[in-house]
Write a protein that holds these residues in place. Structure first.
Motif, PDB file in Angstrom:
ATOM      1  N   ARG A  63       0.375   8.567   7.282  1.00  0.00           N
ATOM      2  CA  ARG A  63       1.339   8.629   6.850  1.00  0.00           C
ATOM      3  C   ARG A  63       1.741   7.423   5.240  1.00  0.00           C
ATOM      4  O   ARG A  63       1.690   7.725   4.493  1.00  0.00           O
ATOM      5  N   CYS A  64       0.519   6.769   5.770  1.00  0.00           N
ATOM      6  CA  CYS A  64       0.461   5.762   4.784  1.00  0.00           C
ATOM      7  C   CYS A  64      -1.368   5.463   3.886  1.00  0.00           C
ATOM      8  O   CYS A  64      -1.187   4.234   3.456  1.00  0.00           O
ATOM      9  N   ASP A  65      -1.800   6.252   4.719  1.00  0.00           N
ATOM     10  CA  ASP A  65      -3.071   6.605   4.188  1.00  0.00           C
ATOM     11  C   ASP A  65      -4.300   5.320   4.137  1.00  0.00           C
ATOM     12  O   ASP A  65      -5.148   4.779   3.723  1.00  0.00           O
TER      13      ASP A  65
ATOM     14  N   PHE B  24      -4.543   7.109  17.857  1.00  0.00           N
ATOM     15  CA  PHE B  24      -4.825   5.994  16.398  1.00  0.00           C
ATOM     16  C   PHE B  24      -3.320   6.042  16.265  1.00  0.00           C
ATOM     17  O   PHE B  24      -2.765   6.285  15.486  1.00  0.00           O
ATOM     18  N   GLN B  25      -3.437   4.622  15.949  1.00  0.00           N
ATOM     19  CA  GLN B  25      -2.327   3.514  15.607  1.00  0.00           C
ATOM     20  C   GLN B  25      -2.905   2.760  13.921  1.00  0.00           C
ATOM     21  O   GLN B  25      -3.742   1.639  14.203  1.00  0.00           O
ATOM     22  N   CYS B  26      -1.624   3.154  13.079  1.00  0.00           N
ATOM     23  CA  CYS B  26      -2.353   2.127  12.176  1.00  0.00           C
ATOM     24  C   CYS B  26      -2.144   0.571  12.355  1.00  0.00           C
ATOM     25  O   CYS B  26      -0.738   0.479  12.995  1.00  0.00           O
ATOM     26  N   GLN B  27      -2.648  -0.522  11.444  1.00  0.00           N
ATOM     27  CA  GLN B  27      -2.349  -1.513  11.483  1.00  0.00           C
ATOM     28  C   GLN B  27      -1.068  -2.046  10.743  1.00  0.00           C
ATOM     29  O   GLN B  27      -0.476  -3.342  11.070  1.00  0.00           O
TER      30      GLN B  27
ATOM     31  N   CYS C 294       1.384   0.594   9.267  1.00  0.00           N
ATOM     32  CA  CYS C 294       2.642   0.975   9.232  1.00  0.00           C
ATOM     33  C   CYS C 294       3.378   0.905  10.466  1.00  0.00           C
ATOM     34  O   CYS C 294       4.087   1.947  11.205  1.00  0.00           O
ATOM     35  N   ARG C 295       2.347   1.084  11.958  1.00  0.00           N
ATOM     36  CA  ARG C 295       2.173   1.362  13.458  1.00  0.00           C
ATOM     37  C   ARG C 295       2.222   2.804  13.758  1.00  0.00           C
ATOM     38  O   ARG C 295       2.778   2.903  14.744  1.00  0.00           O
ATOM     39  N   HIS C 296       2.100   3.861  12.717  1.00  0.00           N
ATOM     40  CA  HIS C 296       2.087   4.437  13.243  1.00  0.00           C
ATOM     41  C   HIS C 296       0.772   5.619  13.885  1.00  0.00           C
ATOM     42  O   HIS C 296       0.250   4.920  13.811  1.00  0.00           O
ATOM     43  N   GLN C 297       1.566   6.025  15.057  1.00  0.00           N
ATOM     44  CA  GLN C 297       0.651   6.748  16.168  1.00  0.00           C
ATOM     45  C   GLN C 297       0.017   8.560  15.729  1.00  0.00           C
ATOM     46  O   GLN C 297       1.574   8.810  15.423  1.00  0.00           O
ATOM     47  N   THR C 298      -0.743   8.693  15.432  1.00  0.00           N
ATOM     48  CA  THR C 298      -1.305  10.265  15.984  1.00  0.00           C
ATOM     49  C   THR C 298      -2.083  10.207  16.950  1.00  0.00           C
ATOM     50  O   THR C 298      -3.286   9.487  17.015  1.00  0.00           O
TER      51      THR C 298
END
Length: 306
Positions: free
Chosen positions: A44-46, A61-64, A66-70
């Motif tokens: 989402r935010c790279d 994997f949760q981005c620190q 944007c908190r997007h999980q994939t």
């Protein structure tokens, strides 16, 4: 008979494959490296910084930022799969190492899954091969020929007009020694100037020298900036036409492979992926051992397909 180093080269043995990809953890690590060779990046935010949430098959994997999980398979050809990764990897191995192709029925028996599951796996992996092959264009000296898949229906139209025949074009580029370098196989709507012209613009680089048997539609390659070199065949046999030796040999090998592996297939619907799968293996024939790793990467990076 001269020793053919391509046919007798060492591939990846089954014990070697199991040593590298025999567990779910090994497959997950290989899939992560294939999808993100420089480390995880948020889709989402790279952003690279992330947490690992959950465990086992449910690990995310949760981005620190944007908190997007994939998940490891989200956005890939394996998206929403319920199969273990090790079965995906084993299917990739079996399909890549089968010189004459592998039917979905044979894949079902090898994997121990249902036929619909094996067919879906086979179809998706073939799609990954086709997507990768679409990135290349032929250049230099190219031999081209027309061909058909399928036979005649009893009582139907005979010859090329048969409603059960699927037309496709075969084109092979040659290296400096006159040996086959790269192969393209594509289904066409028909052998018309419009169809061949559209295909040439997509798959031939401008300036390519195209040798054909003089079929009228092949003149359309000139519209793609190619040099057309027609050779009138007449009543001559293939052995008397060295200009087409390699494309004729490849077409013979293709038909032997398809008829040996697939006894019932809807060519009109699935010809593209099966032709591309043959071309994918042919174009990487010089390094059979690395073919498994290359197909894992191409499958991992391919977008979802149903």
């Amino acid at each position: 008979m001269a020793f053919n180093f391509i046919q007798f080269q060492r591939g990846m043995s089954l014990p070697e494959f199991m040593a590298c990809f025999g567990s779910e953890e090994q497959c997950a690590a290989a899939l992560k490296a294939a999808r993100w060779p420089e480390g995880f990046r948020c889709p989402r935010c790279d952003r690279a910084e992330h947490y690992i949430v959950g465990h086992g098959a449910r690990r995310l994997f949760q981005c620190q930022g944007c908190r997007h999980q994939t998940s490891l398979t989200a956005g890939s050809l394996m998206e929403h799969t319920k199969l273990p990764l090790r079965l995906w990897f084993l299917a990739i191995y079996l399909i890549s190492q089968a010189k004459t192709g592998l039917s979905s029925l044979a894949l079902k028996r090898q994997l121990g899954v249902s036929y619909p599951t094996a067919w879906a796996l086979h179809h998706k992996i073939n799609h990954a091969m086709a997507a990768r092959e679409a990135c290349h264009q032929l250049s230099g000296a190219v031999q081209i020929d027309d061909a058909y898949l399928g036979g005649e229906h009893p009582g139907g139209k005979p010859g090329r007009g048969s409603e059960n025949k699927t037309p496709f074009v075969a084109a092979v580029s040659l290296d400096d020694k006159g040996r086959p370098a790269f192969l393209k196989l594509h289904r066409l709507a028909g052998f018309t100037l419009e169809s061949v012209g559209g295909w040439a613009k997509a798959h031939l680089a401008p300036g390519t020298r195209v040798t054909s048997d003089g079929l009228g539609c092949f003149a359309a390659v000139a519209a793609a900036g190619c040099i057309h070199l027609p050779v009138v065949v007449g009543d001559r046999k293939p052995r008397d036409l060295p200009q087409f030796a390699w494309v004729n040999t490849i077409l013979g090998n293709l038909k032997t492979s398809l008829h040996g592996a697939y006894h019932s297939l809807g060519w009109a619907q699935h010809a593209d992926t099966y032709l591309a799968a043959f071309a994918y293996r042919f174009n990487r024939r010089f390094d059979l051992r690395s073919l498994v790793a290359r197909l894992i990467v191409d499958t991992a990076r391919c977008s979802p397909h149903r």
